[in-house]
Write an enzyme that holds these catalytic residues in place. Structure first.
Site, PDB file in Angstrom:
ATOM      1  N   ASN A  32      -8.108   5.128  -5.423  1.00  0.00           N
ATOM      2  CA  ASN A  32      -7.720   6.148  -4.580  1.00  0.00           C
ATOM      3  C   ASN A  32      -6.361   6.549  -4.126  1.00  0.00           C
ATOM      4  O   ASN A  32      -6.213   7.473  -3.303  1.00  0.00           O
ATOM      5  CB  ASN A  32      -8.972   6.680  -3.741  1.00  0.00           C
ATOM      6  CG  ASN A  32      -8.862   5.365  -2.611  1.00  0.00           C
ATOM      7  OD1 ASN A  32      -7.762   4.741  -2.473  1.00  0.00           O
ATOM      8  ND2 ASN A  32      -9.821   5.367  -1.775  1.00  0.00           N
ATOM      9  N   HIS A  50      -4.887   4.428  -2.045  1.00  0.00           N
ATOM     10  CA  HIS A  50      -4.771   3.682  -0.872  1.00  0.00           C
ATOM     11  C   HIS A  50      -3.656   2.536  -0.936  1.00  0.00           C
ATOM     12  O   HIS A  50      -3.396   1.935  -1.929  1.00  0.00           O
ATOM     13  CB  HIS A  50      -5.890   3.224  -0.107  1.00  0.00           C
ATOM     14  CG  HIS A  50      -6.567   1.949  -0.746  1.00  0.00           C
ATOM     15  ND1 HIS A  50      -7.776   1.825  -0.885  1.00  0.00           N
ATOM     16  CD2 HIS A  50      -6.041   1.051  -1.288  1.00  0.00           C
ATOM     17  CE1 HIS A  50      -8.223   0.691  -1.355  1.00  0.00           C
ATOM     18  NE2 HIS A  50      -6.914   0.154  -1.546  1.00  0.00           N
ATOM     19  N   GLU A  59      -6.456   4.937   3.809  1.00  0.00           N
ATOM     20  CA  GLU A  59      -7.418   5.624   2.943  1.00  0.00           C
ATOM     21  C   GLU A  59      -6.855   7.061   2.852  1.00  0.00           C
ATOM     22  O   GLU A  59      -6.195   7.442   3.484  1.00  0.00           O
ATOM     23  CB  GLU A  59      -8.840   5.507   3.215  1.00  0.00           C
ATOM     24  CG  GLU A  59      -9.496   4.158   3.039  1.00  0.00           C
ATOM     25  CD  GLU A  59      -9.828   3.502   1.911  1.00  0.00           C
ATOM     26  OE1 GLU A  59      -9.379   3.921   0.866  1.00  0.00           O
ATOM     27  OE2 GLU A  59     -11.106   3.241   1.682  1.00  0.00           O
ATOM     28  N   ASP A  86      -3.692  -6.366   5.903  1.00  0.00           N
ATOM     29  CA  ASP A  86      -5.009  -5.741   6.261  1.00  0.00           C
ATOM     30  C   ASP A  86      -6.051  -6.944   6.309  1.00  0.00           C
ATOM     31  O   ASP A  86      -5.701  -8.112   5.795  1.00  0.00           O
ATOM     32  CB  ASP A  86      -5.614  -4.747   5.377  1.00  0.00           C
ATOM     33  CG  ASP A  86      -5.435  -5.006   3.968  1.00  0.00           C
ATOM     34  OD1 ASP A  86      -5.066  -6.065   3.621  1.00  0.00           O
ATOM     35  OD2 ASP A  86      -5.313  -4.094   3.355  1.00  0.00           O
TER      36      ASP A  86
HETATM   37  C1  F6R Z   1      -5.288  -5.730   0.036  1.00  0.00           C
HETATM   38  C2  F6R Z   1      -4.603  -4.136   0.045  1.00  0.00           C
HETATM   39  C3  F6R Z   1      -5.328  -3.372  -0.863  1.00  0.00           C
HETATM   40  C4  F6R Z   1      -5.106  -3.545  -2.430  1.00  0.00           C
HETATM   41  C5  F6R Z   1      -5.840  -2.598  -3.312  1.00  0.00           C
HETATM   42  C6  F6R Z   1      -5.748  -2.793  -4.889  1.00  0.00           C
HETATM   43  O1  F6R Z   1      -4.537  -6.393   1.019  1.00  0.00           O
HETATM   44  O2  F6R Z   1      -4.100  -4.005   0.931  1.00  0.00           O
HETATM   45  O3  F6R Z   1      -4.727  -2.018  -0.670  1.00  0.00           O
HETATM   46  O4  F6R Z   1      -3.769  -3.740  -2.679  1.00  0.00           O
HETATM   47  O5  F6R Z   1      -7.055  -2.031  -2.840  1.00  0.00           O
HETATM   48  O6  F6R Z   1      -6.579  -4.080  -4.891  1.00  0.00           O
HETATM   49  P1  F6R Z   1      -6.590  -4.903  -6.270  1.00  0.00           P
HETATM   50  O7  F6R Z   1      -5.162  -5.343  -6.499  1.00  0.00           O
HETATM   51  O8  F6R Z   1      -7.804  -5.744  -6.249  1.00  0.00           O
HETATM   52  O9  F6R Z   1      -7.170  -4.019  -7.674  1.00  0.00           O
END
Ligand code: F6R
Length: 241
Positions: free
Chosen positions: A136, A138, A143, A67
């Site tokens: 959440n 995701h 989302e 992403d």
């Molecule tokens: C990032 C991504 C997100 C993160 C998630 C957890 O490329 O795809 O899904 O993996 O938001 O983020 P952290 O590791 O910062 O807690």
């Protein structure tokens, strides 16, 4: 599903990097699906070390990231392209032309999403997709929603994600409100999925994703049907299992 519970973040990063290292030793032309965020940082640091020690090479490796924030250009130090260069690509012998991070500056996200998925498909799909998880539930920036979206697409970030990610920005108003994310089709078509999570704030999402019903309101729950899912957690993230 293989579940590995580690005593701390260091052990989690060690185990996660071992999986990638043995994959690259077996197939130096592996195609890696990569994630950004805090969780994989330790894993990337270990991969940099393994490359420095000549244990592995990224020379023939191709990568596809999950992403990118919509509206941020690659030079912006909050962009995910910048993160990947900074944490991994700038420090290993990878050919940057073989690295893909969705563009945050394209005008037609729908058309672009199709091309991104086609490119992954034409490469034969990823050999492994690394995933972190949002509090959440995701994955990528898919989302919670009423449906699982298959294609790479533009999403509106939820208030929860914006506030969780505001720790990286000076001001919460600077956090982009939209992102381009790989959809469930490209994620689920990875030959192997490696989900990593640490910290108490991920425990509920991990519990719902692995033990609850498969439900687009908990996007990571779709991983329950992946044929080769490895989940590596620290004790805090595993505390509700
Ligand atoms: C990032 C991504 C997100 C993160 C998630 C957890 O490329 O795809 O899904 O993996 O938001 O983020 P952290 O590791 O910062 O807690």
């Amino acid at each position: 599903m293989e579940l590995i519970i580690c005593k701390d973040y260091e052990e989690l990063s060690q185990k996660a990097s071992e999986i990638i290292i043995s994959m690259l030793k077996e197939n130096p032309k592996s195609i890696l699906g990569l994630a950004t965020g805090s969780t994989p940082e330790g894993m990337y640091a270990n991969l940099v070390k393994a490359n420095e020690n000549n244990e592995i090479s990224f020379k023939d490796v191709k990568t596809f990231n999950l992403d990118e924030y919509y509206g941020l250009d690659p030079e912006n130090d909050q962009s995910y392209r910048y993160f990947m260069n900074d944490k991994l690509f700038n420090h290993v012998d990878i050919n940057k032309e073989y690295t893909r991070v969705p563009s945050g500056t394209i005008e037609n996200p729908e058309e672009y999403g199709k091309k991104y998925d086609e490119e992954i498909e034409n490469a034969g799909g990823t050999d492994i997709q690394v995933l972190g998880i949002g509090a959440n539930g995701h994955i990528g920036f898919n989302e919670p929603s009423d449906v699982f979206t298959p294609e790479t697409h533009l999403v509106k970030l939820t208030e929860k994600t914006i506030s969780d990610n505001s720790r990286f920005f000076e001001n919460i108003d600077d956090v982009p409100k939209e992102a381009i994310t790989m959809g469930m089709k490209s994620i689920m078509s990875a030959k192997k999925v490696l989900l990593i999570a640490n910290g108490k704030n991920k425990a509920d999402a991990i519990y719902k994703s692995l033990r609850g019903p498969i439900d687009p309101k908990v996007p990571a729950s779709i991983l329950q049907v992946h044929p080769d899912l490895v989940v590596i957690l620290d004790e805090d993230a595993a505390s509700l299992l």
